[in-house]
Design an enzyme around this catalytic site. Structure first.
Site, PDB file in Angstrom:
ATOM      1  N   ASN A  61       0.857  -1.174   0.000  1.00 58.09           N
ATOM      2  CA  ASN A  61       0.000   0.000   0.000  1.00 58.09           C
ATOM      3  C   ASN A  61       0.899   1.231   0.000  1.00 58.09           C
ATOM      4  O   ASN A  61       1.819   1.318   0.817  1.00 58.09           O
ATOM      5  CB  ASN A  61      -0.913   0.007   1.230  1.00 58.09           C
ATOM      6  CG  ASN A  61      -1.836  -1.198   1.260  1.00 58.09           C
ATOM      7  OD1 ASN A  61      -2.337  -1.636   0.227  1.00 58.09           O
ATOM      8  ND2 ASN A  61      -2.046  -1.762   2.439  1.00 58.09           N
ATOM      9  N   GLY A  97      -3.873   3.508   1.081  1.00 54.34           N
ATOM     10  CA  GLY A  97      -4.113   2.704   2.273  1.00 54.34           C
ATOM     11  C   GLY A  97      -2.890   2.479   3.145  1.00 54.34           C
ATOM     12  O   GLY A  97      -2.913   1.651   4.050  1.00 54.34           O
ATOM     13  N   HIS A 139       6.778  -1.377   3.306  1.00 54.21           N
ATOM     14  CA  HIS A 139       6.599  -2.760   3.758  1.00 54.21           C
ATOM     15  C   HIS A 139       5.745  -3.515   2.754  1.00 54.21           C
ATOM     16  O   HIS A 139       4.889  -2.936   2.088  1.00 54.21           O
ATOM     17  CB  HIS A 139       5.953  -2.810   5.153  1.00 54.21           C
ATOM     18  CG  HIS A 139       4.710  -1.996   5.269  1.00 54.21           C
ATOM     19  ND1 HIS A 139       4.740  -0.625   5.437  1.00 54.21           N
ATOM     20  CD2 HIS A 139       3.396  -2.323   5.232  1.00 54.21           C
ATOM     21  CE1 HIS A 139       3.502  -0.161   5.500  1.00 54.21           C
ATOM     22  NE2 HIS A 139       2.659  -1.174   5.370  1.00 54.21           N
ATOM     23  N   HIS A 143       3.244  -6.785   2.450  1.00 58.75           N
ATOM     24  CA  HIS A 143       2.442  -7.786   3.145  1.00 58.75           C
ATOM     25  C   HIS A 143       2.586  -9.097   2.380  1.00 58.75           C
ATOM     26  O   HIS A 143       2.367  -9.140   1.164  1.00 58.75           O
ATOM     27  CB  HIS A 143       0.963  -7.390   3.146  1.00 58.75           C
ATOM     28  CG  HIS A 143       0.664  -6.079   3.820  1.00 58.75           C
ATOM     29  ND1 HIS A 143       0.102  -6.006   5.079  1.00 58.75           N
ATOM     30  CD2 HIS A 143       0.823  -4.794   3.411  1.00 58.75           C
ATOM     31  CE1 HIS A 143      -0.080  -4.720   5.400  1.00 58.75           C
ATOM     32  NE2 HIS A 143       0.347  -3.974   4.412  1.00 58.75           N
TER      33      HIS A 143
END
Ligand code: 5GP
Ligand code: ZN
Length: 103
Positions: free
Chosen positions: A85, A91, A98, A100
């Protein structure tokens, strides 16, 4: 700089680490959205995907090398998703890049 993920890298904020090398660290997300929900980050602070440059892109390549290793380690051979994001409207809630890793 007051960055949650820099503080996780330094150990000031505890986390459940699942992978670490000289450039990359991965830890379980605090609020998992899937049975496997790992965050993979470069140790060096890069604010977001919008801040990737010719000077720091090797770190992003290293993140993806780590993702392949973590996927094997966590038995994700059936497949997984990698999500980034970027920015407020993308978001992103933590200002340290990072990825996910989800299954
Ligand atoms: P974003 O919304 O920026 O893409 O993702 C941020 C993620 O970081 C969220 O999934 C959130 O649960 C996770 N997170 C926020 N603070 C912490 C923390 O202190 N420790 C861990 N392990 N995860 C965190
Ligand atoms: Zn940071």
């Amino acid at each position: 700089m007051d960055c949650i993920f820099c503080n996780i890298v330094s150990g000031e904020i505890p986390s459940t680490k699942v992978y670490e090398d000289d450039l990359v660290v991965a830890f379980n997300d605090l609020e998992p959205q899937a049975p496997t929900h790992i965050l993979v980050i470069p140790k060096e602070h890069i604010a977001s995907a919008a801040e990737i440059t010719a000077e720091n892109s090797l770190l992003i390549a290293k993140v993806f090398e780590a993702i392949a290793k973590i996927a094997e380690q966590e038995n994700l051979e059936k497949g997984f998703r990698v999500v980034n994001n970027c920015g407020e409207q993308g978001g992103q809630t933590v200002g340290h890049i990072h990825f996910h890793l989800l299954q």
